[in-house]
Write a protein that holds these residues in place. Structure first.
Motif, short mmCIF file in Angstrom:
data_model
loop_
_atom_site.label_atom_id
_atom_site.label_comp_id
_atom_site.label_asym_id
_atom_site.label_seq_id
_atom_site.Cartn_x
_atom_site.Cartn_y
_atom_site.Cartn_z
N MET A 33 0.83 -1.20 0.00
CA MET A 33 0.00 0.00 0.00
C MET A 33 0.87 1.26 0.00
SD MET A 33 -2.87 1.54 -0.04
CE MET A 33 -4.09 0.29 0.30
N GLN A 34 1.93 1.27 0.81
CA GLN A 34 2.80 2.44 0.88
C GLN A 34 3.48 2.70 -0.47
OE1 GLN A 34 5.38 2.83 4.31
NE2 GLN A 34 4.00 1.60 5.57
N VAL A 35 3.87 1.62 -1.14
CA VAL A 35 4.52 1.76 -2.44
C VAL A 35 3.55 2.36 -3.45
CG1 VAL A 35 5.54 0.50 -4.37
CG2 VAL A 35 6.13 -0.13 -2.02
N SER A 36 2.31 1.88 -3.46
CA SER A 36 1.31 2.39 -4.40
C SER A 36 1.00 3.85 -4.12
CB SER A 36 0.02 1.56 -4.28
OG SER A 36 0.26 0.21 -4.60
N LEU A 37 0.92 4.21 -2.85
CA LEU A 37 0.64 5.60 -2.50
C LEU A 37 1.80 6.50 -2.90
CD1 LEU A 37 -1.28 7.58 -1.20
CD2 LEU A 37 -0.33 6.99 1.04
N LEU A 38 3.02 6.03 -2.69
CA LEU A 38 4.19 6.82 -3.08
C LEU A 38 4.23 7.02 -4.59
CD1 LEU A 38 6.81 8.23 -2.23
CD2 LEU A 38 7.97 6.02 -2.49
N ARG A 39 3.88 5.99 -5.33
CA ARG A 39 3.86 6.11 -6.79
C ARG A 39 2.83 7.13 -7.24
NH1 ARG A 39 2.77 1.25 -11.23
NH2 ARG A 39 2.96 2.58 -13.08
N LEU A 40 1.67 7.13 -6.59
CA LEU A 40 0.64 8.11 -6.93
C LEU A 40 1.16 9.53 -6.70
CD1 LEU A 40 -2.26 8.96 -7.63
CD2 LEU A 40 -2.86 8.57 -5.23
N LEU A 41 1.86 9.73 -5.59
CA LEU A 41 2.37 11.06 -5.27
C LEU A 41 3.52 11.47 -6.18
CD1 LEU A 41 2.30 10.82 -1.36
CD2 LEU A 41 0.73 12.10 -2.83
N GLN A 64 4.53 9.95 -9.30
CA GLN A 64 4.30 9.86 -10.74
C GLN A 64 2.90 10.30 -11.16
OE1 GLN A 64 5.38 5.92 -12.12
NE2 GLN A 64 7.21 5.86 -10.83
N LYS A 65 2.05 10.57 -10.17
CA LYS A 65 0.68 11.01 -10.42
C LYS A 65 -0.09 10.03 -11.30
CE LYS A 65 1.74 15.92 -9.87
NZ LYS A 65 1.19 15.92 -8.51
N GLU A 66 0.06 8.75 -10.99
CA GLU A 66 -0.69 7.73 -11.69
C GLU A 66 -0.89 6.53 -10.78
OE1 GLU A 66 1.73 6.87 -15.10
OE2 GLU A 66 2.78 5.24 -14.07
N PHE A 67 -1.92 5.74 -11.10
CA PHE A 67 -2.22 4.55 -10.31
C PHE A 67 -2.88 3.52 -11.20
CE2 PHE A 67 -6.00 7.13 -10.25
CZ PHE A 67 -7.05 6.23 -10.31
N HIS A 68 -2.99 2.30 -10.68
CA HIS A 68 -3.67 1.22 -11.39
C HIS A 68 -4.90 0.81 -10.59
CE1 HIS A 68 0.31 0.87 -13.30
NE2 HIS A 68 -0.32 0.27 -14.30
N ARG A 69 -6.01 0.61 -11.30
CA ARG A 69 -7.18 0.05 -10.64
C ARG A 69 -6.87 -1.37 -10.19
NH1 ARG A 69 -10.52 2.34 -14.98
NH2 ARG A 69 -11.71 4.12 -14.16
N LEU A 70 -7.57 -1.82 -9.16
CA LEU A 70 -7.39 -3.18 -8.68
C LEU A 70 -7.71 -4.17 -9.80
CD1 LEU A 70 -6.73 -4.92 -6.21
CD2 LEU A 70 -9.17 -4.99 -5.69
N GLY A 71 -6.72 -4.94 -10.20
CA GLY A 71 -6.90 -5.90 -11.28
C GLY A 71 -6.68 -5.31 -12.66
N GLY A 72 -6.47 -4.00 -12.73
CA GLY A 72 -6.29 -3.35 -14.03
C GLY A 72 -4.84 -3.37 -14.48
N ARG A 73 -4.62 -3.15 -15.78
CA ARG A 73 -3.28 -3.15 -16.35
C ARG A 73 -2.82 -1.75 -16.76
NH1 ARG A 73 -3.28 -8.44 -20.43
NH2 ARG A 73 -3.69 -10.02 -18.81
#
Length: 209
Positions: free
Chosen positions: A1-9, A11-20
């Motif tokens: 979760m921390q890695v995903s949140l850091l990436r959002l901050l 790189q300003k992007e994220f992946h939906r759960l199960g999305g590519r």
């Protein structure tokens, strides 16, 4: 979760759960915590890079015990809300009751104050909350009135407890979690007392209707 949140901050992007596909976002993030993130980061329990990103602008909210001036405003707001929710005509807090509220340390913070006010509204039979409507833990022993229970003198204690539980269940529409909060006990203790007094689910629903 921390890695995903850091990436959002970062790189300003994220992946939906199960999305590519990566999804761009320009959202601004507001976070809140009651943990000491600086200490957790130093101990290796929280990512330092994420901590520094989140710390861009930090607002420290002191606990209620350090801002006693807010107790009156919060109490009045909770009183108005509780009166409407519980259908009670309680509109005021007596000066001596307010003094007790303002002198208490509030280890449970704002949530504890809210529950205390709701409990007082439930116990109050008039329009003004008095010291006797507050939990004993808030009141110094020398200021506790000798007869603060809103039941007939001489009524057996087990009947007082039984009737109080019934009253609270009725006021919460049989919401046992909320009833336990108002009574200041755990759900397990509430279930134990329900069995002890033979208060059944059908009775709860009937009284809450």
């Amino acid at each position: 979760m921390q890695v995903s949140l850091l990436r959002l901050l970062e790189q300003k992007e994220f992946h939906r759960l199960g999305g590519r596909d990566a999804i761009r976002s320009d959202a601004r993030l507001i976070t809140a915590t009651n943990r000491d993130l600086a200490r957790l980061a130093a101990e290796g329990l929280f990512r330092e890079d994420l901590f520094y990103r989140l710390e861009t602008f930090c607002i420290t909210m002191p606990p209620l015990r350090e801002r006693s001036g807010d107790v009156r405003l919060l109490s009045e707001a909770f009183l108005e809300r509780a009166g409407a929710e519980l259908g009670r005509g309680v509109t005021e807090i007596a000066g001596d009751a307010l003094a007790i509220l303002e002198s208490y340390a509030w280890p449970g913070n704002v949530r504890e104050l809210r529950n205390v006010i709701q409990r007082a509204v439930l116990l109050c039979s008039g329009r003004r909350i008095l010291p006797r409507h507050l939990p004993e833990r808030l009141r110094p022993a020398e200021r506790r009135p000798p007869s603060g229970i809103p039941f007939p003198i001489g009524m057996p204690l087990h009947e007082v407890e039984r009737d109080m539980i019934r009253r609270v269940l009725a006021s919460t529409m049989n919401n046992r979690t909320r009833a336990a909060e108002l009574l200041g006990i755990t759900r397990r203790s509430l279930y134990s007392k329900l069995n002890k007094h033979g208060i059944g689910a059908c009775e709860h629903a009937a009284q809450g209707a």
